[in-house]
Design a protein around this motif. Structure first.
Motif, short mmCIF file in Angstrom:
data_model
loop_
_atom_site.label_atom_id
_atom_site.label_comp_id
_atom_site.label_asym_id
_atom_site.label_seq_id
_atom_site.Cartn_x
_atom_site.Cartn_y
_atom_site.Cartn_z
N LYS A 62 0.85 -1.18 0.00
CA LYS A 62 0.00 0.00 0.00
C LYS A 62 0.89 1.23 0.00
O LYS A 62 1.46 1.61 1.02
CB LYS A 62 -0.89 0.01 1.23
N GLY A 63 1.04 1.78 -1.18
CA GLY A 63 1.75 3.05 -1.31
C GLY A 63 3.22 3.03 -0.93
O GLY A 63 3.73 4.05 -0.47
N GLU A 64 3.89 1.91 -1.08
CA GLU A 64 5.33 1.90 -0.77
C GLU A 64 6.13 2.48 -1.93
O GLU A 64 5.65 2.55 -3.06
CB GLU A 64 5.82 0.46 -0.49
N ARG A 65 7.38 2.84 -1.64
CA ARG A 65 8.22 3.38 -2.70
C ARG A 65 8.57 2.29 -3.71
O ARG A 65 8.91 1.16 -3.34
CB ARG A 65 9.49 3.97 -2.09
N LEU A 66 8.50 2.66 -4.97
CA LEU A 66 8.69 1.66 -6.03
C LEU A 66 10.06 0.99 -6.00
O LEU A 66 10.19 -0.19 -6.29
CB LEU A 66 8.50 2.31 -7.40
N ASP A 164 0.99 -25.29 -3.19
CA ASP A 164 0.87 -26.03 -1.92
C ASP A 164 1.30 -25.20 -0.72
O ASP A 164 0.97 -25.53 0.42
CB ASP A 164 1.75 -27.28 -1.96
N TYR A 165 2.10 -24.16 -0.99
CA TYR A 165 2.62 -23.35 0.11
C TYR A 165 2.46 -21.87 -0.25
O TYR A 165 2.58 -21.50 -1.41
CB TYR A 165 4.11 -23.64 0.35
N VAL A 166 2.22 -21.07 0.78
CA VAL A 166 2.10 -19.64 0.53
C VAL A 166 2.88 -18.87 1.59
O VAL A 166 2.75 -19.13 2.78
CB VAL A 166 0.61 -19.20 0.45
N GLY A 167 3.74 -17.96 1.12
CA GLY A 167 4.56 -17.15 2.03
C GLY A 167 4.23 -15.68 1.84
O GLY A 167 3.69 -15.28 0.81
N PHE A 168 4.59 -14.86 2.85
CA PHE A 168 4.30 -13.42 2.79
C PHE A 168 5.57 -12.64 3.02
O PHE A 168 6.34 -12.94 3.94
CB PHE A 168 3.29 -13.04 3.87
N ILE A 169 5.77 -11.62 2.19
CA ILE A 169 6.92 -10.73 2.37
C ILE A 169 6.45 -9.30 2.16
O ILE A 169 5.81 -8.99 1.14
CB ILE A 169 8.06 -11.11 1.42
N ASP A 170 6.73 -8.43 3.14
CA ASP A 170 6.31 -7.03 3.03
C ASP A 170 7.05 -6.34 1.88
O ASP A 170 8.18 -6.69 1.56
CB ASP A 170 6.61 -6.27 4.34
N ALA A 171 6.40 -5.32 1.33
CA ALA A 171 6.96 -4.62 0.17
C ALA A 171 7.95 -3.54 0.56
O ALA A 171 8.61 -2.97 -0.30
CB ALA A 171 5.82 -3.99 -0.63
N ASP A 172 8.07 -3.26 1.87
CA ASP A 172 8.89 -2.10 2.27
C ASP A 172 10.27 -2.52 2.77
O ASP A 172 10.87 -1.84 3.58
CB ASP A 172 8.15 -1.28 3.35
N PRO A 310 20.04 -8.75 8.72
CA PRO A 310 19.22 -7.85 9.53
C PRO A 310 18.01 -7.37 8.73
O PRO A 310 18.01 -7.47 7.50
CB PRO A 310 20.16 -6.68 9.83
N HIS A 311 17.00 -6.90 9.44
CA HIS A 311 15.76 -6.47 8.80
C HIS A 311 15.72 -4.95 8.72
O HIS A 311 15.62 -4.27 9.74
CB HIS A 311 14.58 -7.00 9.62
N PHE A 312 15.81 -4.42 7.51
CA PHE A 312 15.70 -2.98 7.31
C PHE A 312 14.40 -2.69 6.59
O PHE A 312 14.22 -3.15 5.46
CB PHE A 312 16.82 -2.46 6.40
N HIS A 313 13.48 -1.98 7.23
CA HIS A 313 12.28 -1.59 6.50
C HIS A 313 11.91 -0.15 6.81
O HIS A 313 12.59 0.51 7.59
CB HIS A 313 11.12 -2.56 6.77
N GLU A 314 10.84 0.35 6.19
CA GLU A 314 10.42 1.73 6.40
C GLU A 314 9.90 1.90 7.82
O GLU A 314 9.11 1.08 8.28
CB GLU A 314 9.27 2.06 5.43
N GLU A 315 10.32 2.95 8.48
CA GLU A 315 9.76 3.26 9.80
C GLU A 315 8.48 4.06 9.60
O GLU A 315 8.47 5.06 8.91
CB GLU A 315 10.77 4.05 10.64
#
Ligand code: GDP
Ligand code: CO
Length: 394
Positions: A62-66, A164-172, A310-315
């Motif tokens: 939802k509205g993340e940077r391309l 058979d399997y479904v995973g989720f990864i955030d876009a940010d 490490p996990h770097f995402h948008e704050e």
């Protein structure tokens, strides 16, 4: 990949909640090899590839940077089906169109199997209505806002594609290499699991923060520490033994076997991740009756694997944090199996943080029904006919 076998496990009814497992080697080569220790499992590249072929990765956006989305796309292994479910604004700038174009351009180079769909597409609502899947609609009979809503649509598309399997990864996510690692962990967890009803959750080794003196490699997110504490209390209340087993209550990065995914009830918005755990405890914990005897017989495994990256995402700021607290603790509070003593503690916690006013209860999130009984062929047919935002590239 070389990683720990689960070293300790909390058993709760038919559920095995495994403690955090570490990764030793991101790539352990082709053959299964001989692990240096019996406590370690080596999952070879052939085995990982075979699972990836049966896996869809859903990216809710939802509205993340391309630029971030492009990075995430590049990190997903080629053989996985990539599914983008977007709730990005279409006006004044059509952000969804930009996402679609970015995906198309990516596909011109890599020739990958991908799906993209907008959450608010009226054709999608038609398809859902036709198969009686109503709990996901807002008052306007269009799919509600919310990350969970996007994830559920993604799971329906994955089922439609026969995965058979479904995973989720955030876009940010800022680090494509981390995205790649998440999927390798998903596949390795699936390979290690002993039941068809499996969930693999990512535990981040560090969630770095930028501070005045440079990068600070903190271990815990502000919300996740508290969410985990209350999830653990819920387990402890029934077992009578305190536990710290749950470490991934808010992990957006996780995967499930379709057999498990289609049985669960989902909680709206940002309470979706902790509620998956609550729902598993309610459904398979042996406290309440269940209709899913096969899962009870075969058992449910929840694995948690700690990354190397490490996990770097948008704050996203304070308001978002409050929403996360309210949703995460609220879904534990409102659980049918939450004991009154724990409810009082949650109330105190939220009041102490000035998220809840005196005399009020945490918001009850709406639930999204399980999709096991959805007629997926009928859904697919109407979706293909009517959803104009839906693009399938191969
Ligand atoms: P956090 O990382 O858990 O703090 O939450 P984020 O704000 O980063 O959201 C996680 C992911 O869900 C991101 O990729 C968001 O763009 C996405 N997201 C948030 N709201 C929605 C929504 O209403 N629909 C969809 N499809 N995705 C959403
Ligand atoms: Co984020």
């Amino acid at each position: 990949m070389k990683l720990d076998l689960p070293r300790y496990t909390e058993r709760f009814g038919a559920i095995s909640l495994h403690g955090v497992q570490r990764v030793y080697e991101l790539d352990s080569g082709f053959n299964e090899g001989r692990p240096a220790s019996e406590a370690i499992r080596s999952v070879g590249n052939v085995e990982i590839s075979e699972i990836e072929r049966k896996m869809a990765i859903v990216i809710p956006i939802k509205g993340e940077r391309l630029k971030l989305l492009e990075g995430v796309l590049s990190g997903i292994p080629h053989d996985c089906l990539t599914i983008i479910v977007s709730n990005s604004p279409r006006q004044p700038v059509d952000r969804f169109k930009l996402e679609k174009e970015a995906l198309e351009q990516f596909n011109r180079f890599v020739g990958k199997n991908t799906l993209i769909l907008h959450q608010k597409d009226p054709g999608l609502s038609d398809a859902l209505k036709e198969v009686g899947y109503n709990s996901i609609f807002g008052p306007d009979d269009i799919v509600r806002n919310g990350k969970a809503e996007g994830m559920v649509i993604g799971m329906l598309l994955a089922k439609m594609a026969g995965k058979d399997y479904v995973g989720f990864i955030d876009a940010d996510n800022y680090v494509p290499g981390a995205v790649n690692e998440y999927v390798k962990i998903f596949a390795s967890g699936i390979a290690m699991s002993n039941t068809p009803y499996t969930m693999v959750r990512i535990s981040w080794i560090y969630k770095p923060k930028v501070s005045e003196s440079g990068l600070y490699f903190s271990k815990w997110g502000r919300v996740s520490e508290i969410t985990n504490q209350y999830l653990n209390s819920l387990v402890s209340y029934y077992t009578g033994f305190e536990t710290e087993v749950m470490r991934t209550g808010n992990s957006g990065e996780h995967c499930m076997s379709m057999k498990l995914a289609e049985l669960l009830t989902y909680s709206s918005g940002f309470s979706v991740e902790p509620y998956e755990v609550v729902d598993i405890l309610e459904e398979f914990g042996g406290i309440l009756p269940t209709e899913n005897q096969d899962a009870m017989d075969k058992g449910i495994e929840v694995m948690q694997v700690e990354t190397r990256n490490p996990h770097f995402h948008e704050e996203k700021g304070e308001d978002h944090l409050k929403e996360m607290f309210n949703g995460s603790l609220g879904c534990i509070y409102h659980s049918k199996i939450c004991p009154p003593r724990l409810r009082d503690k949650i109330n105190e916690e939220l009041r102490g943080r000035e998220i809840l006013q005196e005399g009020r209860e945490p918001d009850m999130q709406r639930n999204i029904q399980s999709f096991k009984s959805v007629d997926i062929h009928q859904f697919a047919k109407i979706l293909h006919d009517r959803a104009i935002s839906f693009v399938h590239s191969n």
